[in-house]
Design a protein around this motif. Structure first.
Motif, PDB file in Angstrom:
ATOM      1  N   GLN A 187       0.855  -1.103   0.001  1.00 41.97           N
ATOM      2  CA  GLN A 187       0.148   0.134  -0.016  1.00 41.97           C
ATOM      3  C   GLN A 187       0.888   0.996  -0.079  1.00 41.97           C
ATOM      4  OE1 GLN A 187      -3.089  -0.061  -0.207  1.00 41.97           O
ATOM      5  NE2 GLN A 187      -3.720  -2.341  -0.119  1.00 41.97           N
ATOM      6  N   GLY A 188       2.129   1.115  -0.406  1.00 41.45           N
ATOM      7  CA  GLY A 188       3.008   2.227  -0.506  1.00 41.45           C
ATOM      8  C   GLY A 188       4.235   2.084   0.477  1.00 41.45           C
ATOM      9  N   THR A 189       4.856   3.072   0.538  1.00 39.97           N
ATOM     10  CA  THR A 189       6.059   3.310   1.183  1.00 39.97           C
ATOM     11  C   THR A 189       5.938   4.016   2.558  1.00 39.97           C
ATOM     12  OG1 THR A 189       7.466   2.786  -0.774  1.00 39.97           O
ATOM     13  CG2 THR A 189       8.747   3.818   1.305  1.00 39.97           C
ATOM     14  N   PHE A 190       6.469   3.725   3.591  1.00 35.21           N
ATOM     15  CA  PHE A 190       6.421   4.477   5.027  1.00 35.21           C
ATOM     16  C   PHE A 190       7.993   4.574   5.485  1.00 35.21           C
ATOM     17  CE2 PHE A 190       2.616   2.238   4.054  1.00 35.21           C
ATOM     18  CZ  PHE A 190       1.578   2.987   4.391  1.00 35.21           C
ATOM     19  N   THR A 191       8.283   5.790   6.012  1.00 32.91           N
ATOM     20  CA  THR A 191       9.590   5.932   6.684  1.00 32.91           C
ATOM     21  C   THR A 191       9.193   6.159   8.272  1.00 32.91           C
ATOM     22  OG1 THR A 191      10.483   6.878   4.677  1.00 32.91           O
ATOM     23  CG2 THR A 191      11.516   7.154   6.533  1.00 32.91           C
ATOM     24  N   ALA A 192      10.122   5.555   9.135  1.00 38.73           N
ATOM     25  CA  ALA A 192      10.221   5.716  10.587  1.00 38.73           C
ATOM     26  C   ALA A 192      11.637   5.688  10.996  1.00 38.73           C
ATOM     27  CB  ALA A 192       9.229   4.331  10.990  1.00 38.73           C
ATOM     28  N   ASN A 193      11.563   6.398  12.205  1.00 38.01           N
ATOM     29  CA  ASN A 193      12.991   6.297  12.953  1.00 38.01           C
ATOM     30  C   ASN A 193      13.308   4.957  13.450  1.00 38.01           C
ATOM     31  OD1 ASN A 193      13.717   8.999  12.354  1.00 38.01           O
ATOM     32  ND2 ASN A 193      12.155   9.731  13.988  1.00 38.01           N
ATOM     33  N   PHE A 194      12.418   4.343  14.158  1.00 41.65           N
ATOM     34  CA  PHE A 194      12.329   3.195  14.839  1.00 41.65           C
ATOM     35  C   PHE A 194      11.273   2.115  14.218  1.00 41.65           C
ATOM     36  CE2 PHE A 194      12.867   0.332  18.426  1.00 41.65           C
ATOM     37  CZ  PHE A 194      14.144   0.363  18.819  1.00 41.65           C
ATOM     38  N   VAL A 195      11.721   0.890  14.269  1.00 38.26           N
ATOM     39  CA  VAL A 195      10.406  -0.237  13.941  1.00 38.26           C
ATOM     40  C   VAL A 195      10.262  -1.305  15.049  1.00 38.26           C
ATOM     41  CG1 VAL A 195      10.273  -2.089  12.271  1.00 38.26           C
ATOM     42  CG2 VAL A 195      10.814   0.248  11.412  1.00 38.26           C
ATOM     43  N   ILE A 196       9.073  -1.693  15.247  1.00 36.70           N
ATOM     44  CA  ILE A 196       8.814  -2.741  16.251  1.00 36.70           C
ATOM     45  C   ILE A 196       8.355  -3.940  15.473  1.00 36.70           C
ATOM     46  CG2 ILE A 196       8.038  -3.414  18.516  1.00 36.70           C
ATOM     47  CD1 ILE A 196       8.672   0.098  17.886  1.00 36.70           C
ATOM     48  N   ASN A 197       8.728  -4.863  15.430  1.00 37.97           N
ATOM     49  CA  ASN A 197       8.304  -6.232  14.671  1.00 37.97           C
ATOM     50  C   ASN A 197       7.525  -7.211  15.690  1.00 37.97           C
ATOM     51  OD1 ASN A 197       7.771  -8.703  13.513  1.00 37.97           O
ATOM     52  ND2 ASN A 197      10.036  -9.069  13.663  1.00 37.97           N
ATOM     53  N   CYS A 198       6.143  -6.931  15.625  1.00 32.59           N
ATOM     54  CA  CYS A 198       5.208  -7.872  16.140  1.00 32.59           C
ATOM     55  C   CYS A 198       4.534  -8.878  15.409  1.00 32.59           C
ATOM     56  CB  CYS A 198       4.441  -7.104  17.183  1.00 32.59           C
ATOM     57  SG  CYS A 198       5.130  -6.050  18.386  1.00 32.59           S
ATOM     58  N   ALA A 199       5.323  -9.403  14.500  1.00 34.44           N
ATOM     59  CA  ALA A 199       4.389 -10.080  13.378  1.00 34.44           C
ATOM     60  C   ALA A 199       3.941 -11.307  13.474  1.00 34.44           C
ATOM     61  CB  ALA A 199       5.082  -9.972  11.959  1.00 34.44           C
ATOM     62  N   GLY A 200       4.098 -11.765  14.758  1.00 30.71           N
ATOM     63  CA  GLY A 200       3.666 -13.180  15.207  1.00 30.71           C
ATOM     64  C   GLY A 200       4.017 -14.367  14.278  1.00 30.71           C
ATOM     65  N   LEU A 201       3.273 -14.948  13.638  1.00 30.00           N
ATOM     66  CA  LEU A 201       3.503 -16.010  12.821  1.00 30.00           C
ATOM     67  C   LEU A 201       4.412 -15.865  11.790  1.00 30.00           C
ATOM     68  CD1 LEU A 201       0.103 -17.362  12.762  1.00 30.00           C
ATOM     69  CD2 LEU A 201       1.813 -19.038  13.533  1.00 30.00           C
ATOM     70  N   HIS A 202       4.912 -14.758  11.668  1.00 39.57           N
ATOM     71  CA  HIS A 202       5.816 -14.309  10.432  1.00 39.57           C
ATOM     72  C   HIS A 202       6.882 -13.381  11.105  1.00 39.57           C
ATOM     73  CE1 HIS A 202       3.396 -15.681   7.191  1.00 39.57           C
ATOM     74  NE2 HIS A 202       2.198 -15.220   7.989  1.00 39.57           N
ATOM     75  N   SER A 203       7.060 -13.381  12.560  1.00 42.67           N
ATOM     76  CA  SER A 203       8.098 -12.459  13.013  1.00 42.67           C
ATOM     77  C   SER A 203       9.376 -12.822  12.692  1.00 42.67           C
ATOM     78  CB  SER A 203       7.937 -12.367  14.756  1.00 42.67           C
ATOM     79  OG  SER A 203       8.038 -13.770  14.956  1.00 42.67           O
ATOM     80  N   ASP A 204       9.688 -13.980  12.634  1.00 46.54           N
ATOM     81  CA  ASP A 204      11.187 -14.421  12.243  1.00 46.54           C
ATOM     82  C   ASP A 204      11.511 -13.714  10.703  1.00 46.54           C
ATOM     83  OD1 ASP A 204       9.211 -16.128  11.093  1.00 46.54           O
ATOM     84  OD2 ASP A 204      10.685 -17.818  11.099  1.00 46.54           O
ATOM     85  N   ARG A 205      10.625 -13.865   9.847  1.00 47.57           N
ATOM     86  CA  ARG A 205      10.704 -13.464   8.678  1.00 47.57           C
ATOM     87  C   ARG A 205      10.773 -11.902   8.411  1.00 47.57           C
ATOM     88  NH1 ARG A 205       6.090 -17.272   5.692  1.00 47.57           N
ATOM     89  NH2 ARG A 205       7.162 -19.253   5.482  1.00 47.57           N
ATOM     90  N   VAL A 206      10.078 -11.488   9.169  1.00 45.40           N
ATOM     91  CA  VAL A 206       9.897  -9.672   9.121  1.00 45.40           C
ATOM     92  C   VAL A 206      11.579  -9.665   9.723  1.00 45.40           C
ATOM     93  CG1 VAL A 206       9.139  -7.756  10.301  1.00 45.40           C
ATOM     94  CG2 VAL A 206       7.696  -9.488   9.337  1.00 45.40           C
ATOM     95  N   ALA A 207      11.967 -10.227  10.948  1.00 39.08           N
ATOM     96  CA  ALA A 207      13.257  -9.848  11.467  1.00 39.08           C
ATOM     97  C   ALA A 207      14.323 -10.115  10.433  1.00 39.08           C
ATOM     98  CB  ALA A 207      13.708 -10.902  12.745  1.00 39.08           C
ATOM     99  N   ARG A 208      14.238 -10.943   9.558  1.00 41.83           N
ATOM    100  CA  ARG A 208      15.281 -11.256   8.667  1.00 41.83           C
ATOM    101  C   ARG A 208      14.847 -10.019   7.363  1.00 41.83           C
ATOM    102  NH1 ARG A 208      14.175 -16.591  10.250  1.00 41.83           N
ATOM    103  NH2 ARG A 208      16.154 -17.549  11.145  1.00 41.83           N
ATOM    104  N   LEU A 209      14.046  -9.623   7.296  1.00 40.58           N
ATOM    105  CA  LEU A 209      13.714  -8.662   6.120  1.00 40.58           C
ATOM    106  C   LEU A 209      14.638  -7.428   6.671  1.00 40.58           C
ATOM    107  CD1 LEU A 209       9.813  -8.399   5.223  1.00 40.58           C
ATOM    108  CD2 LEU A 209      11.769  -9.171   3.860  1.00 40.58           C
ATOM    109  N   GLY A 210      14.701  -7.261   8.076  1.00 39.32           N
ATOM    110  CA  GLY A 210      15.309  -6.247   8.579  1.00 39.32           C
ATOM    111  C   GLY A 210      16.871  -6.423   8.943  1.00 39.32           C
ATOM    112  N   ARG A 211      17.196  -7.498   8.312  1.00 36.63           N
ATOM    113  CA  ARG A 211      18.679  -7.989   8.413  1.00 36.63           C
ATOM    114  C   ARG A 211      19.183  -8.410   9.925  1.00 36.63           C
ATOM    115  NH1 ARG A 211      21.419  -3.654   4.005  1.00 36.63           N
ATOM    116  NH2 ARG A 211      20.204  -4.711   2.303  1.00 36.63           N
ATOM    117  N   VAL A 212      18.202  -9.013  10.412  1.00 39.64           N
ATOM    118  CA  VAL A 212      18.570  -9.501  11.776  1.00 39.64           C
ATOM    119  C   VAL A 212      18.216 -10.886  11.836  1.00 39.64           C
ATOM    120  CG1 VAL A 212      17.484  -9.513  14.335  1.00 39.64           C
ATOM    121  CG2 VAL A 212      17.958  -7.262  13.042  1.00 39.64           C
ATOM    122  N   ASN A 213      19.003 -11.882  12.438  1.00 45.12           N
ATOM    123  CA  ASN A 213      18.838 -13.208  12.433  1.00 45.12           C
ATOM    124  C   ASN A 213      18.311 -13.535  13.993  1.00 45.12           C
ATOM    125  OD1 ASN A 213      18.818 -16.069  12.611  1.00 45.12           O
ATOM    126  ND2 ASN A 213      20.972 -16.167  12.103  1.00 45.12           N
TER     127      ASN A 213
END
Length: 403
Positions: A187-213
Motif C-alpha cells: 500500500q505504499g512506502t512509509f519511513t520511521a525512525n524506529f521499527v517494532i516487529n510484532c508480526a507473530g507467525l511471521h516475526s522471524d521472516r520480518v526480522a530477516r527482512l530487517g537483516r536480523v537473525n
C-alpha cells in the motif's frame, strides 16, 4: 516520517503502540497490519484465558509479565467495561505418577507469587463436581476475557492519541537509509525512525527482512478444539487443566469456560503445514518446505516422538481426543462434543531442537523484534508493551510523559 512503526496488529503490536503513545505523547506512531481486521490470528483464536503465571520459570519474562499482566489486564477490563471474570481454575493429577509433578508446579507457583492452594480429590469435587482426580491445585487469579474486545479498545486508545493504523498493509521490504527505516508495503512506502516487529507467525521472516537473525525459526502448531453441547455445559463450572508435561510447551487438553458461557475442550498440538493453517487441509508449499527442511524440527521430533504421535492421533481420532478428556471428566462422551475453531501457535524453535520457552525480544539497528510471543502473550500484553516502550531509546525530540 513516523517516530515509531509497529509491524503487526495483534494484541502485542497494539499494546506496544499504545504504550509508546503513553510514554511519548507527541510521537507519530504507525501500526501496519496485513489482514483486514485486528487480532486476526493468535489473539483472535486463543482460549480467552487470563493466565496466572503459575507454569513459568521463576525470573523469566513469562513468569513476571504473566503474573503482572494478570492483574493489569483485569484492571484494564474494569476501566473500559470489557467482559471478563476472575473465575479461578483447578489443575488436577489423575494418576499417582503425576503427584510429584503437581507438587513441583505448586512450588513454582509459590516462587512466582501466585495465590494458590493444594486440594484433595474430594475438595476438587466441591468446586468441580464432575472431575475425577487424586489431588489438585486451585489457582485463584486465573480468569477469562474477550481479547478481541480488548484489542478494539487498544485501537481506540491509539487513535485517540493520534496514532495511524492501517489494515490490509503487508510489509514486503525493510530498507536502511540515512532518513530512517523505509518500509515498502503493498500500500505504499512509509519511513520511521524506529521499527517494532510484532508480526507473530511471521516475526522471524520480518526480522530477516530487517537483516536480523533471531537464531530461531517460527514453527506453527495448530491447536484444535471441541465445544461441549449447550445441554452438557453443566459438566464444567470454570477451568479444568491436567498436570502438564514439564518438557513440552503445551498444557495438554483441558476444559475452558469462555466469556460467552460456552465450554471449549482442547487443544491438541499438531504441526501445521501452513503458518496460518487453521484447517487440516490448509497447505502452503513455501511454509511446508521451510518447516520440513529445518534441522531443529527433526531434532525436536526425535526428542518428543511419543508425544508427537499422540497429538497426531488426537487430531484424526475423535475417540482418542475424548479419552484424553475423560481422564479429567469421565462422564464426557463423544456425542457431547462438537468441532469448533482452531488456533495456530507461533512457536520459536532453535536449530538445535530446543523450543524457545520464554518471550524473545531481539534488538536490531533502530529496531526491536518480538520473535517469540505465544501464550501467555495476551494476558501479558500490557506488560510486554511497557517493556518495549522502555527498551526503545528515547528520541531526542520527544518528551517522556510524567506519571
Amino acid at each position: 516520517m513516523f517516530d515509531f512503526a509497529i509491524i503487526g496488529g495483534g494484541i502485542v503490536g497494539l499494546s506496544a503502540a499504545m504504550a509508546l503513545g503513553q510514554r511519548y505523547p507527541d510521537a507519530r506512531i504507525l501500526v501496519l497490519e496485513k489482514e483486514s481486521d485486528w487480532a486476526a490470528h493468535q489473539t483472535g483464536n486463543n482460549s480467552g484465558v487470563i493466565h496466572s503465571g503459575i507454569y513459568y520459570k521463576p525470573g523469566s519474562f513469562k513468569a513476571k509479565f504473566c503474573r503482572d499482566g494478570c492483574r493489569s489486564m483485569v484492571v484494564f477490563c474494569q476501566e473500559h467495561n470489557i467482559a471478563y471474570e476472575v473465575c479461578g481454575k483447578v489443575i488436577v493429577a489423575t494418576e499417582e505418577k503425576e503427584l510429584p509433578l503437581l507438587e513441583n508446579l505448586y512450588q513454582r507457583g509459590l516462587a512466582n507469587g501466585i495465590e494458590i492452594a493444594k486440594m484433595s480429590g474430594e475438595e476438587v469435587k466441591e468446586i468441580e463436581p464432575h472431575v475425577s482426580c487424586l489431588a489438585g491445585i486451585r489457582v485463584y487469579s486465573t480468569g477469562i476475557a474477550d481479547y478481541r474486545q480488548v484489542c478494539q479498545k487498544y485501537v481506540e486508545l491509539i487513535r485517540d492519541r493520534g496514532g495511524e493504523l492501517r489494515l490490509n498493509t503487508r510489509v514486503e521490504k525493510i530498507l536502511e537509509t540515512p532518513q530512517g527505516k523505509v518500509l515498502e508495503t503493498n500500500q505504499g512506502t512509509f519511513t520511521a525512525n524506529f521499527v517494532i516487529n510484532c508480526a507473530g507467525l511471521h516475526s522471524d521472516r520480518v526480522a530477516r527482512l530487517g537483516r536480523v537473525n533471531p537464531q530461531a525459526k517460527i514453527v506453527p502448531f495448530r491447536g484444535e478444539y471441541y465445544e461441549l453441547k449447550p445441554e452438557k455445559r453443566y459438566l464444567v463450572k470454570n477451568l479444568i487443566y491436567p498436570v502438564p508435561n514439564p518438557n513440552f510447551p503445551f498444557l495438554g487438553v483441558h476444559f475452558t469456560r469462555m466469556i460467552d458461557g460456552s465450554v471449549h475442550a482442547g487443544p491438541n498440538a499438531v504441526l501445521s503445514f501452513k503458518r496460518e493453517g487453521y484447517k487440516k487441509t490448509d497447505f502452503d508449499l513455501w511454509d511446508f518446505l521451510e518447516t520440513m527442511t529445518y534441522p531443529g524440527l527433526w531434532k525436536l521430533a526425535a526428542k518428543h516422538a511419543d508425544e508427537g504421535i499422540k497429538e497426531i492421533v488426537r487430531s484424526f481420532s475423535k475417540a482418542a481426543f475424548v479419552r484424553s478428556l475423560q481422564r479429567l471428566i469421565p462422564e464426557v462422551q463423544s456425542d457431547d462434543l462438537l468441532p469448533t475453531h482452531a488456533g495456530v501457535r507461533a512457536q520459536a524453535l532453535m536449530d538445535d531442537g530446543k523450543l524457545v520457552d520464554d518471550f524473545l525480544i531481539v534488538e536490531g539497528r533502530n529496531a526491536l523484534h518480538v520473535c517469540n510471543a505465544p501464550s501467555p502473550a495476551a494476558t501479558s500484553s500490557l506488560e510486554i508493551g511497557k517493556e518495549i516502550a522502555e527498551r526503545v531509546p528515547a528520541p531526542q525530540h520527544l518528551k517522556i510523559a510524567v506519571g
